[in-house]
Design a protein around this motif. Sequence first.
Motif, short mmCIF file in Angstrom:
data_model
loop_
_atom_site.label_atom_id
_atom_site.label_comp_id
_atom_site.label_asym_id
_atom_site.label_seq_id
_atom_site.Cartn_x
_atom_site.Cartn_y
_atom_site.Cartn_z
N TRP A 18 6.50 2.92 12.99
CA TRP A 18 5.11 2.82 13.42
C TRP A 18 5.01 1.71 14.46
O TRP A 18 5.97 1.00 14.72
N GLN A 19 3.84 1.59 15.07
CA GLN A 19 3.67 0.62 16.15
C GLN A 19 2.34 -0.10 15.99
O GLN A 19 1.32 0.49 15.62
N PRO A 21 -0.11 -3.22 18.18
CA PRO A 21 -0.22 -3.71 19.56
C PRO A 21 0.83 -4.75 19.93
O PRO A 21 1.17 -4.91 21.10
N GLU A 22 1.36 -5.45 18.91
CA GLU A 22 2.31 -6.53 19.19
C GLU A 22 3.76 -6.06 19.25
O GLU A 22 4.56 -6.65 19.98
N ALA A 23 4.12 -5.05 18.47
CA ALA A 23 5.55 -4.76 18.29
C ALA A 23 5.75 -3.34 17.78
O ALA A 23 4.82 -2.67 17.33
N ARG A 24 7.02 -2.91 17.85
CA ARG A 24 7.45 -1.67 17.19
C ARG A 24 8.09 -2.05 15.86
O ARG A 24 8.78 -3.07 15.77
N HIS A 25 7.89 -1.20 14.85
CA HIS A 25 8.33 -1.55 13.51
C HIS A 25 9.11 -0.40 12.89
O HIS A 25 8.74 0.77 13.04
N LEU A 26 10.19 -0.75 12.18
CA LEU A 26 11.03 0.23 11.49
C LEU A 26 11.29 -0.29 10.09
O LEU A 26 11.78 -1.42 9.92
N GLU A 27 10.95 0.53 9.08
CA GLU A 27 11.13 0.14 7.68
C GLU A 27 12.12 1.10 7.04
O GLU A 27 11.88 2.31 6.99
N ARG A 28 13.24 0.57 6.54
CA ARG A 28 14.25 1.37 5.84
C ARG A 28 14.16 1.08 4.35
O ARG A 28 14.10 -0.09 3.93
N TYR A 29 14.18 2.14 3.55
CA TYR A 29 14.00 1.98 2.10
C TYR A 29 14.87 3.01 1.39
O TYR A 29 14.83 4.20 1.73
N LEU A 30 15.64 2.57 0.40
CA LEU A 30 16.48 3.49 -0.36
C LEU A 30 15.70 4.01 -1.57
O LEU A 30 15.35 3.25 -2.47
N ALA A 31 15.42 5.30 -1.56
CA ALA A 31 14.73 5.95 -2.68
C ALA A 31 15.79 6.45 -3.65
O ALA A 31 16.54 7.38 -3.35
N ARG A 32 15.85 5.84 -4.82
CA ARG A 32 16.89 6.13 -5.80
C ARG A 32 16.39 7.14 -6.83
O ARG A 32 15.23 7.11 -7.23
N ARG A 33 17.27 7.98 -7.28
CA ARG A 33 16.98 8.94 -8.36
C ARG A 33 15.67 9.68 -8.11
O ARG A 33 14.72 9.63 -8.90
N VAL A 34 15.61 10.34 -6.98
CA VAL A 34 14.43 11.11 -6.61
C VAL A 34 14.44 12.44 -7.37
O VAL A 34 15.43 13.18 -7.33
N ASN A 35 13.35 12.73 -8.06
CA ASN A 35 13.21 13.95 -8.85
C ASN A 35 12.34 14.93 -8.06
O ASN A 35 11.13 14.76 -7.97
N LEU A 36 12.96 15.95 -7.48
CA LEU A 36 12.22 16.85 -6.59
C LEU A 36 11.16 17.66 -7.31
O LEU A 36 10.20 18.12 -6.69
#
Length: 406
Positions: A18-19, A21-36
């Motif tokens: 996402w962005q 006005p000040e900066a570009r942002h990248l968030e990485r997150y490990l989703a563990r044991r995802v139950n579909l």
Amino acid sequence: MSGLGEHSLTTLELVLEWQSPEARHLERYLARRVNLWRDVFPPGLKEVLLGKSVGDTVERIYQPGDAVPKHDPKLIHNVPRSRFQRRTVGGRAIEPARGRFYPRGMLGDMLGVYPQDSRPGRIIELDESSMVVDLNHPLAGRPLTLRATVKDTADKVTETGGRLTCWLEEIADSGPGMQCRGGGHPTSFDLQDGLHRLDETEDSRFYASPRIIGHVDAQAGEFLKETYAAALSTLPAKAKVLDLMSSVQSHLPDHLDLHVTGLGLNLEEMEANPRLAERVVHDLNAAPKLPFPDKSFDVVACSLSIEYLTPPRAVIAECARLLRPGGALMVGISNRWFPTKAVRIWMDLHEFERVGLVLEYFQTVPTLTDLRTVSIRNWWRPEDDPHIDQTLTSDPVYVVMGTVQG
């Protein structure tokens, strides 16, 4: 198995971009044991994941209101300043400040808010008698791009019920958005009293004895290297790098051919760092002017140390002075530090607000442009880490980056 199905368990790397006005942002997150079958996903994400295999990546783009609640003017309240519920943390009184986030329960008596409410709310205006409080989601009103990469899969043998996870809440409700300014105004961080420390003795005394240890776990260290590598991929051979506030580890990518100068407080620590070609002992808090000529480096990297700086804006300005046109300044942070030597404001802040504080430092230097932030959270801690009995989760990694105008 042929691909993800309704009865699969999986691990996903979620990447939110996402962005502001000040900066570009990248968030990485490990989703563990995802139950579909059981879990809750952002609109359309589950449908594009079905049938995918390990290594596959899917992407969804969400307009404001599609994935997080849209911005609602009814969630902005004018509250008497006297309603602010002051608390003391670590002997330090928490005061209201414009642009800062607080648990909603501290912000006064409003419809739908109870004293134990820990969801973030932001003070967007403040005077002697009143404060304007914004209870909207920190990402409300912003377009979002979400990618999911399948890291591993397993067939689910039984479904016994239990925990249900809303994965957008896991990644988006835990801090992203809190690192940007509110309404375009600089956040009022307390940089007068907040840059004092519990231990004000000379740093040269505190750091006189070497500490030949890493300050984050090995997984977090690799993520720092990985993030730096992505930013430095176009550097020429033998590019000159200043490892600011250097120690036994530089966290610079091993595969890049760099000429690295370390500047730190303990020579023995730096001598134990094989990445350094040169070593300079220098106390930045005593003398923030850096002992190098203008435009002498291609990169300045400061890893896991900026919380110890008492003149941070002066040091960031010096870093920009040292960089050649197009050069990069990179500051990496985590949630581990020496508490007596970290500045007080650092301990008052949410982790993502610390990213915002560093962004504010960057924005005081007009030549620093193309500002970016990266967060990496919720990975597994290495099994041989000495703190594995305390937490299974790797230390979080945050990086703020900027480029000096060419």
